[in-house]
Design an enzyme around this catalytic site. Sequence first.
Site, PDB file in Angstrom:
ATOM      1  N   ILE A 196      -7.217   7.718  -0.903  1.00  0.00           N
ATOM      2  CA  ILE A 196      -7.219   6.261  -0.961  1.00  0.00           C
ATOM      3  C   ILE A 196      -8.017   5.839   0.273  1.00  0.00           C
ATOM      4  O   ILE A 196      -7.820   6.388   1.360  1.00  0.00           O
ATOM      5  CB  ILE A 196      -5.752   5.756  -0.949  1.00  0.00           C
ATOM      6  N   SER A 197      -8.945   4.883   0.115  1.00  0.00           N
ATOM      7  CA  SER A 197      -9.815   4.492   1.240  1.00  0.00           C
ATOM      8  C   SER A 197      -9.036   3.827   2.360  1.00  0.00           C
ATOM      9  O   SER A 197      -7.955   3.269   2.143  1.00  0.00           O
ATOM     10  CB  SER A 197     -10.892   3.513   0.776  1.00  0.00           C
ATOM     11  N   GLN A 198      -9.649   3.836   3.538  1.00  0.00           N
ATOM     12  CA  GLN A 198      -9.135   3.116   4.708  1.00  0.00           C
ATOM     13  C   GLN A 198      -8.991   1.624   4.324  1.00  0.00           C
ATOM     14  O   GLN A 198      -9.874   1.087   3.646  1.00  0.00           O
ATOM     15  CB  GLN A 198     -10.208   3.314   5.771  1.00  0.00           C
ATOM     16  N   ARG A 237       0.823  -1.222   0.000  1.00  0.00           N
ATOM     17  CA  ARG A 237       0.000   0.000   0.000  1.00  0.00           C
ATOM     18  C   ARG A 237       0.857   1.273   0.000  1.00  0.00           C
ATOM     19  O   ARG A 237       0.515   2.262  -0.626  1.00  0.00           O
ATOM     20  CB  ARG A 237      -0.914  -0.039   1.233  1.00  0.00           C
TER      21      ARG A 237
END
Length: 238
Positions: free
Chosen positions: A86-88, A60
């Site tokens: 960017i999402s959790q 990530r």
Amino acid sequence: MKTGKIILMIVLTGCAVTAQDNRSEEMGFRAQRIKMVRQQIERRGVTDERVLDAMRKVPRHKFIPENLWNYAYYDEPLPIGEDQTISQPYIVAYMTEKLELKKTDKVLEIGTGSGYQAAVLAEIVDSVFTIEIVEPLARRAEKKLKQLKYDNVFCKTGDGYAGWPEHAPFDAIILTAAPPVIPEPLTEQLAAGGRMILPLGQASQDLVLVRKTKDGITTKELLAVRFVPMTGEVLKKH
Ligand code: SAH
């Protein structure tokens, strides 16, 4: 010893040290991912092993700006430039699990952003098609995915509203930007038996799971969320 040889030795030693540093840095990040999966994702109820494996594998940190690498595995969304996020990690895993993916599935993503979600999908299925409306993000993500050897991800710059008819039907579709209404071309491009997940709404949004059966479309609200808005054509449709 000749000066040339000495210089060569210094250079080689330097390279070895750098390679070692990188390896231990990468091992540190891997340890953080294992902890992230245990504490943030499994603990909240995600059980699909293929999803958990993908979340343990995809680096990530490589999808976010280097000055934020220390935060890459935090339980939070992160900025990726151009006012986008960017999402959790948990939300990425949760949405991916809800798509009930099989190896042979063909998946469409709307909102490539950093390319991270596409990489997670690409660990699980044969092919991923992803569309991003903001050109610099699309270019950066495509380059990153290529560099990390995700050869089964196909990127396109443009408005995801229209989907990607040349490659339809899709077994699964995921939107990572929130439209005010479900884009009709996307429902059309969903295969029979297909699943689509999206954040739906404006001021308040819910994650919605859409299923296409032989009798038509069913929708189910899953949980309240907050995503960046989907832009482009869909804003003219409600
Ligand atoms: N999946 C991404 C998260 C991206 S955030 C990741 O893993 O990093 C949502 C993205 O959707 C943003 O990059 C935004 O530019 C994009 N987007 C918004 N409206 C869009 C549209 N109509 N078509 C394609 N992409 C869109």
